[in-house]
Design an enzyme around this catalytic site. Structure first.
Site, PDB file in Angstrom:
ATOM      1  N   HIS A  41       0.629  -1.370   0.149  1.00  0.00           N
ATOM      2  CA  HIS A  41      -0.320  -0.238   0.385  1.00  0.00           C
ATOM      3  C   HIS A  41       0.420   1.259   0.300  1.00  0.00           C
ATOM      4  O   HIS A  41       0.521   2.325   0.063  1.00  0.00           O
ATOM      5  CB  HIS A  41      -1.033   0.006   1.708  1.00  0.00           C
ATOM      6  CG  HIS A  41      -2.466   0.728   1.106  1.00  0.00           C
ATOM      7  ND1 HIS A  41      -2.419   2.141   2.013  1.00  0.00           N
ATOM      8  CD2 HIS A  41      -3.070   0.638   0.202  1.00  0.00           C
ATOM      9  CE1 HIS A  41      -3.762   2.573   1.539  1.00  0.00           C
ATOM     10  NE2 HIS A  41      -4.238   1.573   0.716  1.00  0.00           N
ATOM     11  N   LYS A  54       3.230   4.462  -1.494  1.00  0.00           N
ATOM     12  CA  LYS A  54       2.987   5.097  -2.525  1.00  0.00           C
ATOM     13  C   LYS A  54       4.059   6.593  -2.021  1.00  0.00           C
ATOM     14  O   LYS A  54       3.959   7.034  -1.541  1.00  0.00           O
ATOM     15  CB  LYS A  54       1.846   6.428  -1.960  1.00  0.00           C
ATOM     16  CG  LYS A  54       0.360   5.327  -1.962  1.00  0.00           C
ATOM     17  CD  LYS A  54      -0.429   5.974  -1.192  1.00  0.00           C
ATOM     18  CE  LYS A  54      -1.432   5.006  -0.617  1.00  0.00           C
ATOM     19  NZ  LYS A  54      -2.510   3.585  -1.485  1.00  0.00           N
ATOM     20  N   ASP A  83      15.748  12.243  -8.195  1.00  0.00           N
ATOM     21  CA  ASP A  83      16.881  13.067  -7.940  1.00  0.00           C
ATOM     22  C   ASP A  83      16.632  14.563  -8.895  1.00  0.00           C
ATOM     23  O   ASP A  83      15.384  14.435  -9.020  1.00  0.00           O
ATOM     24  CB  ASP A  83      18.862  12.723  -9.193  1.00  0.00           C
ATOM     25  CG  ASP A  83      17.854  12.990 -10.644  1.00  0.00           C
ATOM     26  OD1 ASP A  83      18.427  14.016 -11.182  1.00  0.00           O
ATOM     27  OD2 ASP A  83      17.450  11.755 -11.184  1.00  0.00           O
ATOM     28  N   HIS A 134     -13.958  20.138  -5.342  1.00  0.00           N
ATOM     29  CA  HIS A 134     -14.339  19.203  -5.940  1.00  0.00           C
ATOM     30  C   HIS A 134     -15.650  18.632  -6.175  1.00  0.00           C
ATOM     31  O   HIS A 134     -16.633  18.828  -6.432  1.00  0.00           O
ATOM     32  CB  HIS A 134     -15.232  18.374  -4.139  1.00  0.00           C
ATOM     33  CG  HIS A 134     -13.200  17.903  -3.236  1.00  0.00           C
ATOM     34  ND1 HIS A 134     -12.120  16.809  -3.550  1.00  0.00           N
ATOM     35  CD2 HIS A 134     -13.347  18.717  -2.322  1.00  0.00           C
ATOM     36  CE1 HIS A 134     -11.671  17.484  -2.766  1.00  0.00           C
ATOM     37  NE2 HIS A 134     -12.074  18.312  -1.950  1.00  0.00           N
ATOM     38  N   GLN A 194      -9.371   7.352   5.915  1.00  0.00           N
ATOM     39  CA  GLN A 194     -10.049   6.815   5.268  1.00  0.00           C
ATOM     40  C   GLN A 194     -10.617   5.924   5.771  1.00  0.00           C
ATOM     41  O   GLN A 194     -12.135   6.229   5.827  1.00  0.00           O
ATOM     42  CB  GLN A 194      -9.212   6.022   4.331  1.00  0.00           C
ATOM     43  CG  GLN A 194     -10.169   5.288   3.112  1.00  0.00           C
ATOM     44  CD  GLN A 194      -9.077   4.496   2.263  1.00  0.00           C
ATOM     45  OE1 GLN A 194      -8.511   4.532   2.065  1.00  0.00           O
ATOM     46  NE2 GLN A 194     -10.085   3.296   1.120  1.00  0.00           N
ATOM     47  N   HIS A 252      -9.704  10.203   1.349  1.00  0.00           N
ATOM     48  CA  HIS A 252      -8.330   9.328   1.809  1.00  0.00           C
ATOM     49  C   HIS A 252      -7.277   9.546   2.410  1.00  0.00           C
ATOM     50  O   HIS A 252      -6.398   8.145   1.952  1.00  0.00           O
ATOM     51  CB  HIS A 252      -8.203   8.939  -0.008  1.00  0.00           C
ATOM     52  CG  HIS A 252      -7.278   7.791   0.330  1.00  0.00           C
ATOM     53  ND1 HIS A 252      -6.235   8.092  -0.592  1.00  0.00           N
ATOM     54  CD2 HIS A 252      -7.775   6.622  -0.310  1.00  0.00           C
ATOM     55  CE1 HIS A 252      -5.173   6.681  -0.828  1.00  0.00           C
ATOM     56  NE2 HIS A 252      -7.013   5.919  -0.667  1.00  0.00           N
ATOM     57  N   LYS A 284      -4.404  10.206   5.105  1.00  0.00           N
ATOM     58  CA  LYS A 284      -3.956   9.437   6.581  1.00  0.00           C
ATOM     59  C   LYS A 284      -3.272  10.124   6.626  1.00  0.00           C
ATOM     60  O   LYS A 284      -1.641  10.079   6.970  1.00  0.00           O
ATOM     61  CB  LYS A 284      -2.848   8.126   5.113  1.00  0.00           C
ATOM     62  CG  LYS A 284      -3.996   6.944   4.920  1.00  0.00           C
ATOM     63  CD  LYS A 284      -3.934   7.478   3.646  1.00  0.00           C
ATOM     64  CE  LYS A 284      -4.911   5.972   2.458  1.00  0.00           C
ATOM     65  NZ  LYS A 284      -5.897   5.709   2.842  1.00  0.00           N
ATOM     66  N   ASP A 342      -1.169  19.084  18.055  1.00  0.00           N
ATOM     67  CA  ASP A 342      -1.185  20.435  18.995  1.00  0.00           C
ATOM     68  C   ASP A 342      -0.054  21.937  18.087  1.00  0.00           C
ATOM     69  O   ASP A 342       0.956  22.623  18.240  1.00  0.00           O
ATOM     70  CB  ASP A 342       0.025  20.143  20.025  1.00  0.00           C
ATOM     71  CG  ASP A 342      -0.711  19.478  21.293  1.00  0.00           C
ATOM     72  OD1 ASP A 342      -1.887  19.593  21.302  1.00  0.00           O
ATOM     73  OD2 ASP A 342      -0.414  19.337  22.362  1.00  0.00           O
TER      74      ASP A 342
END
Length: 717
Positions: free
Chosen positions: A250, A252, A257, A288, A430, A562, A564, A569
């Site tokens: 999973h 990504k 360089d 959206h 998600q 989606h 994560k 603080d």
């Protein structure tokens, strides 16, 4: 670990376990690993109350018993480190016990959605450098990085789709990702890619990762693609097949360089890490749109996985919200090392990676020394089945199960930062489920035991008892992909509801014990996001089935979260690929990556929130979600801020669900109250009139979910 054929086994293993449990004893099981099944040799039982009373230290022999029969002795050393806010704050912000060290002198750029630009509502948001905050588009920056690379481009993905275009300006030439990568490879750049190989020998693709099509596209090119299975070499054939079918790679990332910077003429290593895959359906903006871009920016990229029977081009498309990051400095070399460790594990000897040496590349520490620099730590969920740990001295810190080394440092980072938090936590994810070991439900899953939910609650409860207000904001999708009426989604929603019930019950109890006039949602609030009132082009195909007709008439749809990410603080942010469920947090299921980032000159001190780049990014997200900045947003931990956010979300929910929709009186941003009702005693029920999700008439699309009688818990947790 497994000791073969020994009646006097010596394991010499060390385990570091985070705990937040209610229990009387610690149970250690010794198992005989026989072919076909595992037989229990015996249990060592340690009374935890006596252990703590004696100082939390034990060294020596403990008896192994099985059904009252003496099965030998186990030599152990046990040390308990009690948690308190004071000692975790004294330890510092760096996450302990990790494979990768914390890197200083780095740069971090944070992104929301695939494309973004400055808007009037951003006025007043300032960066750590004292400049006006200007958001950047993720995929636009990815395209520029790929175009600028001359030596190497490495990509890991759950899914990579060759037909997407990264930059979608009206006047730009639409070069696809596949064409761009082939062009770079033809020009001498080493382009290597690892994508998850779905288990589709016997059944067709379940989740549409495009892995076969992607591999075929690059087959006769200079781009090297490895389709990586997610199995386990240390399990039985059946367990290995289960892992291949149900778990995934999973991660990504894009590592490449980059041209020299400053006086140093050497190339640099840079990397992107986050939640966005380079695949179809991910391109979106903070607006959206669901209909208005179907003839232009989404004309060749229609994606809809949350509503069945919606045809390509008819709409609505599934809007997508995500978070990503771009890192520079020593941390990028750690992201590179992750790629190298995984590539070596998959290597068949046909393709070597690019040599990264100090003559060509600036590999020094503390490259960036400005007041606004970052400290960053690379985090993973992964096992030795999927990577070859090359830092041997640091690999010794990892736990081992059945001869497989396991890294679960993303979970550790979440727990460490939650324990340090003093004002607020803001989460976008998600999924949100776990801490099942403290649920009251009889049918709770045994394996969904990540500690994130219970640690958030513990922080809130301790703050209530200390007379300090502490806020936790959690944004999740209205429902997971696949359609809310499907069996798997219903079970995920059920686990989510169980998690919420546990959290609210604990908070309600603390409120009652302290005699406060507050409500559980004054401390913990769940939200989702949605869009309503998009412009519908006149030349769109007419809707034909009931689903298309309803969604066209209502002109609304949930935005799929989606992300994560966690911010604590306004000083620390975690961004990556890992969901808040057991699949992502255990280390043994899905392979994941994340970066934990903070600016050492912008920390929470003396009750004051820092005004650095984490705060600026959080405010930018809140502008997207709530339309504009409010004065209360400067102090998210306050009761006033929590109530203002809930007020906006509730007003939006009423507009989102209204039958007499007034397009002139639109939503204020996208934030919606999550459709549950929380009573004063913490009981979680449905909102009146919404046992089912909006626009669903099927009795199966329950908001609170339903436990399946057929699915294995490991799939949905």
């Amino acid at each position: 670990s497994i000791i073969q054929n020994s009646l006097q086994p010596v394991w010499n293993q060390k385990f570091f376990s985070l705990i937040n449990h209610i229990g009387k004893e610690l149970l250690i099981e010794v198992v005989d690993d026989d072919l076909g099944k595992n037989d229990t040799v015996g249990f060592a039982q340690i009374d935890f109350r006596d252990f703590i009373a004696e100082g939390g230290e034990l060294s020596g022999s403990v008896q192994l018993l099985l059904d009252g029969e003496d099965r030998g002795q186990l030599e152990i050393e046990l040390l308990y480190h009690p948690f308190s806010k004071e000692n975790v704050l004294d330890y510092g912000i760096k996450v302990p016990g990790c494979y990768f060290p914390e890197r200083s002198g780095c740069r971090v750029t944070l992104f929301q959605d695939a494309e973004h630009w400055a808007q009037p509502e951003h006025e007043g948001i300032m960066t750590a450098a004292g400049e006006s905050y200007v958001p950047l588009g993720t995929w636009r920056q990815v395209a520029h990085a790929i175009e600028s690379a001359t030596k190497f481009i490495y990509i890991t993905g759950w899914s990579v789709h060759t037909e997407i275009t990264l930059i979608r300006d009206d006047d730009s030439e639409a070069q696809t990702l596949g064409e761009l990568l082939v062009e770079k490879a033809n020009n001498g750049c080493a382009v290597h890619m690892m994508i998850w190989s779905e288990y589709d020998e016997l059944i067709p693709s379940l989740v549409g990762t495009n892995d076969n099509a992607t591999a075929e596209y690059f087959q006769d090119t200079k781009v090297n693609v490895k389709r990586c299975e997610r199995g386990s070499t240390n399990e039985s054939a059946a367990e290995n097949a289960f892992a291949r079918l149900c778990y995934s790679h999973h991660q990504k990332s894009i590592i490449c360089d980059s041209p020299p910077s400053g006086d140093d003429e050497r190339l640099r290593v840079v990397a992107f890490v986050g939640g966005l895959d380079l695949t179809n359906g991910r391109y979106d903006t903070p607006q959206h749109p669901i209909f208005s871009t179907l003839k232009n920016r989404h004309a060749t990229d229609f994606y809809q996985s949350c509503a069945t029977d919606v045809r390509d081009g008819v709409g609505p498309r599934q809007p997508w919200h995500d978070i990503h990051s771009y890192v520079e400095g020593k941390i990028a070399q750690d992201v590179l090392r992750n790629f190298e460790e995984r590539w070596v594990k998959e290597d068949d000897g046909t393709c070597e990676l690019c040599e990264i040496n100090e003559d060509e590349f600036n590999l020094e520490d503390d490259v960036y020394d400005g007041e606004d620099n970052w400290n960053v730590q690379f985090l993973r969920s992964i096992t030795s089945q999927s990577c070859q740990f090359s830092l041997l001295d640091r690999a010794r810190k990892l736990k081992t199960e059945r001869a497989e080394k396991i890294e679960d440092t993303i979970h550790r980072a979440y727990i460490h930062q939650i324990r340090r938090t003093q004002n607020f936590v803001f989460i976008e994810n998600q999924y949100f489920l776990g801490s099942a070991h403290v649920w009251n439900d009889e049918d709770k899953p045994k394996k969904a035991v990540n500690l994130i939910a219970i640690e958030l609650v513990k922080n809130i409860v301790e703050s209530i008892k200390a007379g300090v207000h502490h806020s936790v904001y959690i944004i999740i999708p209205m429902y997971p992909e696949g359609g809310p009426e499907t069996m798997a989604v219903q079970e995920i929603l059920y686990w989510q509801t169980c998690t919420m019930r546990m959290m609210y019950a604990s908070i309600a109890q603390a409120i009652e014990e302290e005699g406060l006039d507050t409500h559980p949602t004054d401390y913990l609030a769940f939200f989702c996001i949605g869009v309503r009132g998009d412009e519908i082009p006149e030349d769109l195909p007419e809707p034909e089935n009931d689903v298309e007709i309803t969604l066209r008439e209502k002109d609304r749809f949930p935005i799929y979260v989606h992300s994560k990410m966690m911010i604590s603080d306004d000083e620390y942010i975690i961004v990556g690929s890992a969901n808040i469920n057991q699949r992502s947090m255990s280390g043994r299921r899905d392979t994941e990556m994340a970066v934990g980032c903070y600016q050492p000159n912008f920390l929470y001190q003396d009750g004051q929130l820092p005004a650095g780049d984490v705060a600026a990014f959080r405010k930018s997200l809140w502008v997207e979600h709530m339309g504009e900045l409010q004065e209360e947003f400067d102090n998210p931990g306050s009761l006033e801020c929590m109530r203002k956010v809930k007020e906006i979300a509730q007003r939006n929910w009423e507009k989102f669900t209204a039958d007499d929709w007034d397009a002139e009186d639109g939503l204020q941003g996208h934030l919606l109250t999550y459709p549950i009702n929380v009573a004063q005693d913490g009981t979680v029920t449905v909102v009146e009139g919404y046992n089912l999700f909006p626009d669903y008439t099927s009795g199966e699309a329950r908001v609170l979910g339903k436990k399946s009688m057929y699915l294995l818990e490991k799939i949905t947790t």
